[in-house]
Motif scaffolding. Structure first.
Motif, mmCIF file in Angstrom:
data_model
loop_
_atom_site.group_PDB
_atom_site.id
_atom_site.type_symbol
_atom_site.label_atom_id
_atom_site.label_comp_id
_atom_site.label_asym_id
_atom_site.label_seq_id
_atom_site.Cartn_x
_atom_site.Cartn_y
_atom_site.Cartn_z
ATOM 1 N N ARG A 192 0.823 -1.209 0.000
ATOM 2 C CA ARG A 192 0.000 0.000 0.000
ATOM 3 C C ARG A 192 0.856 1.258 0.000
ATOM 4 O O ARG A 192 0.492 2.282 -0.590
ATOM 5 N N LYS A 193 2.002 1.196 0.643
ATOM 6 C CA LYS A 193 2.884 2.364 0.737
ATOM 7 C C LYS A 193 3.728 2.581 -0.515
ATOM 8 O O LYS A 193 4.261 3.664 -0.728
ATOM 9 N N MET A 194 3.881 1.544 -1.339
ATOM 10 C CA MET A 194 4.732 1.655 -2.522
ATOM 11 C C MET A 194 4.080 2.517 -3.594
ATOM 12 O O MET A 194 2.904 2.365 -3.900
ATOM 13 N N GLN A 195 4.851 3.424 -4.150
ATOM 14 C CA GLN A 195 4.338 4.290 -5.206
ATOM 15 C C GLN A 195 4.341 3.592 -6.561
ATOM 16 O O GLN A 195 3.562 3.933 -7.443
ATOM 17 N N ASN A 196 5.230 2.606 -6.713
ATOM 18 C CA ASN A 196 5.337 1.857 -7.961
ATOM 19 C C ASN A 196 5.328 0.364 -7.653
ATOM 20 O O ASN A 196 5.659 -0.055 -6.535
ATOM 21 N N THR B 190 10.786 0.841 2.832
ATOM 22 C CA THR B 190 11.238 1.409 1.572
ATOM 23 C C THR B 190 10.439 0.780 0.447
ATOM 24 O O THR B 190 9.838 -0.273 0.604
ATOM 25 N N GLN B 191 10.479 1.428 -0.717
ATOM 26 C CA GLN B 191 9.685 0.920 -1.823
ATOM 27 C C GLN B 191 10.237 -0.393 -2.349
ATOM 28 O O GLN B 191 9.507 -1.279 -2.714
#
Length: 560
Positions: free
Chosen positions: A155-159, A369-370
């Protein structure tokens, strides 16, 4: 998780009760009911003191507790609130006699699941320190894990995550379910909210929920245990041509990867049977990931079980992954001291019509981190512990043969000084020789209680309980108040403890503290010093096994 069972195969622990019930169970209780049924803060369970309530669901309550070494642990209690209630702050009873059979079936499954997990030693499977029955129910003690669920991390990952990171997770998770499948067990509930990502980025499978499966099987509440999008079609009903097996967990694991890449839950399998509208990853993510990787996930997501990989090895080969399993895995228990923030991550049991959330026992003190580089992970280096008799017992447990199951049943976890005897029953999955070690209530006296000068017959037969102490050397609680800690060793061969400084004291034997400490500090062997050494017949020295199974338990002595 579930398991197949046959009379010939004793490896299988979990088994489903086939009894059919027609009595519907009541609706799941609300939060106030859960809080009313929880143990009070400060309750002592064995060696653990309850310090917080960190989660509950329809089938159990999870507590935060301190153990007698000052470590934080998670205690899971079997507490199906739709079937049972608590009286006198501790004791659990069924709310109606008509639910007794269902309650007991769930209890047996809960204990059997704990017994099974206690045998596994894999960093991506939940570790069970111990389990026991008391207060009319059962408990299991586990590490207080730190981290966040894969669902929250995604959910936190932008990609979308990189292929290398997904393969890193898959390597560990596939190895974990391989361990389960080789024991004829299946998880049946793999999803992003049931995968915990630890601070070192290793994943851990959560929420096996065997008791939940058994209770719902007996009450026909199939909807409670299925997660649409992650449950394959064979989990929606008993269809003779669609048995559950390794391919069931493989489908769910592939669905996890599908959601990680697309950000969307796959179309429920029950809908795909009528009209398969699931767009394959090989189309959705073409040119973003390798073709072979995407095709492997698509194959694992086939609606029909026979079209999927039939084993973990087959799925691993399709993905081009290697096994990381050299044999037994060791997962040291670690708790960070400086936690800057506390996060409760929710492990959800998603219904077909609504969701029930169980907060899991997790803390996190690092920002996610992503993406992560799997090559940066380095195994922790374990330093030798300072000598204490309790550390010695823990080392015996840590170095046991996990394929040799040893379990204990205690008659009374608390005994009154001067009144109650200490009594327990030992069970072993293999024939062998039993050794009983005890650390006294002062935590410095360290004894070998059995075999002894009165009773030297320490043989045990597979799956035949051995009741100790025997009448000729029964042990009465004689104080001082405190907790006695025990370790049971069941060895393939008889063992010699002389190198650990064992000294005879009628009728038992003792490891004198200062001598034991000095010997421990200078010891460099592989096996734990206080587990002894196998005594091998001269005719079979080359093929002599130094292996042993082990378990630990405790009995508290209290003033009458």
């Amino acid at each position: 998780m579930t398991a197949n069972h046959s009379d010939e195969d004793n490896k299988t622990i979990l088994q489903q009760d086939q009894t059919q019930r027609i009595d519907p169970i009541p609706e799941i209780s609300n939060n106030e009911e859960h809080e009313k049924n929880a143990l009070p803060i400060g309750t002592i369970l064995e060696d653990y003191e309850i310090i917080d309530i960190i989660g509950w669901g329809g089938f159990g309550i999870v507590y935060l507790a301190n153990d007698n070494l000052g470590r934080k642990v998670a205690i899971k209690e079997y507490m199906p609130t739709s079937l049972a209630k608590r009286i006198d702050t501790t004791t659990v009873i069924v709310i109606s006699q008509k639910y007794e059979e269902t309650f007991q079936a769930g209890l047996r499954s809960f204990v059997n699941e704990a017994r099974l997990l206690a045998q596994f030693d894999h960093p991506s499977l939940i570790e069970v320190f111990r389990f026991w029955e008391s207060n009319g129910t059962a408990y299991m003690a586990m590490p207080f894990y730190q981290g966040e669920t894969l669902k929250e991390m995604l959910r936190k990952m932008q990609n979308p995550p990189e292929e290398a990171w997904l393969k890193f997770l898959l390597e560990h998770l596939i190895d974990a379910i391989d361990v389960l499948h080789k024991a004829q067990c299946f998880h049946r509930d793999i999803s992003p909210d049931n995968i915990l990502i630890l601070p070192d980025r290793n994943p851990v499978l959560l929420d096996f929920g065997a008791a939940r499966h058994v209770i719902n099987n007996m009450t026909h509440s199939l909807t409670v245990i299925l997660k649409p999008g992650f449950a394959p079609i064979e989990q929606y009903g008993e269809i003779a041509t669609m048995r559950q097996g390794a391919w069931t967990d493989i489908y769910a694991l592939a669905a996890v990867i599908y959601q990680a890449i697309t950000g969307k839950t796959p179309v429920p399998s029950v809908s795909r049977v009528v009209s398969d509208t699931l767009v394959p990853l090989s189309e959705l993510a073409a040119n973003k990931y390798s073709t072979d990787f995407l095709k492997a996930i698509d194959t694992a997501l086939s609606v029909r079980p026979e079209d999927r990989p039939q084993s973990v090895d087959e799925f691993r080969n399709l993905l081009g992954l290697k096994s990381n399993q050299p044999g037994n895995h060791s997962k040291p228990f670690t708790i960070k001291k400086n936690q800057s923030k506390k996060i409760f991550i929710f492990s959800s049991i998603v219904l077909l019509t609504f969701a029930v959330f169980i907060p899991y026992f997790i803390q996190d003190d690092t920002e996610s981190t992503q993406t992560t580089n799997p090559t940066q992970h380095k195994p922790a280096v374990q330093k030798k512990k300072n000598y204490t008799p309790l550390n010695a017992l823990n080392e015996i447990l840590e170095k046991r043969d996990i394929n040799h199951a040893v379990s204990i049943s205690i008659k009374k976890a608390k005994v009154r000084i001067g009144l109650d005897p200490l009594q327990f029953s030992i069970n072993s999955s293999r024939n062998g020789y039993v050794y009983l070690l005890m650390v006294g209530t002062n935590q410095s006296d360290f004894y070998l209680l059995f075999p002894n000068k009165i009773d030297s017959n320490n043989t045990i037969k597979a799956d035949i309980p051995l009741n100790l102490p025997r009448p000729e050397w029964k042990m009465l609680a004689d104080g001082p108040p405190g907790t006695n800690h025990f370790a049971i060793i069941v060895s393939d061969n008889q063992r010699d403890f002389s190198s650990a400084g064992l000294t005879g004291i009628d009728p038992f034997a003792k490891f004198p503290f200062q001598q034991a400490k000095l010997l421990y500090q200078n010891y460099s062997g592989i096996q734990p010093l206080f587990a002894g050494e196998a005594i091998c017949p001269e005719t079979s020295i080359d093929n002599c096994s130094n292996s042993y199974g082990a378990t630990v338990f405790s009995i508290e002595e209290i003033q009458s």
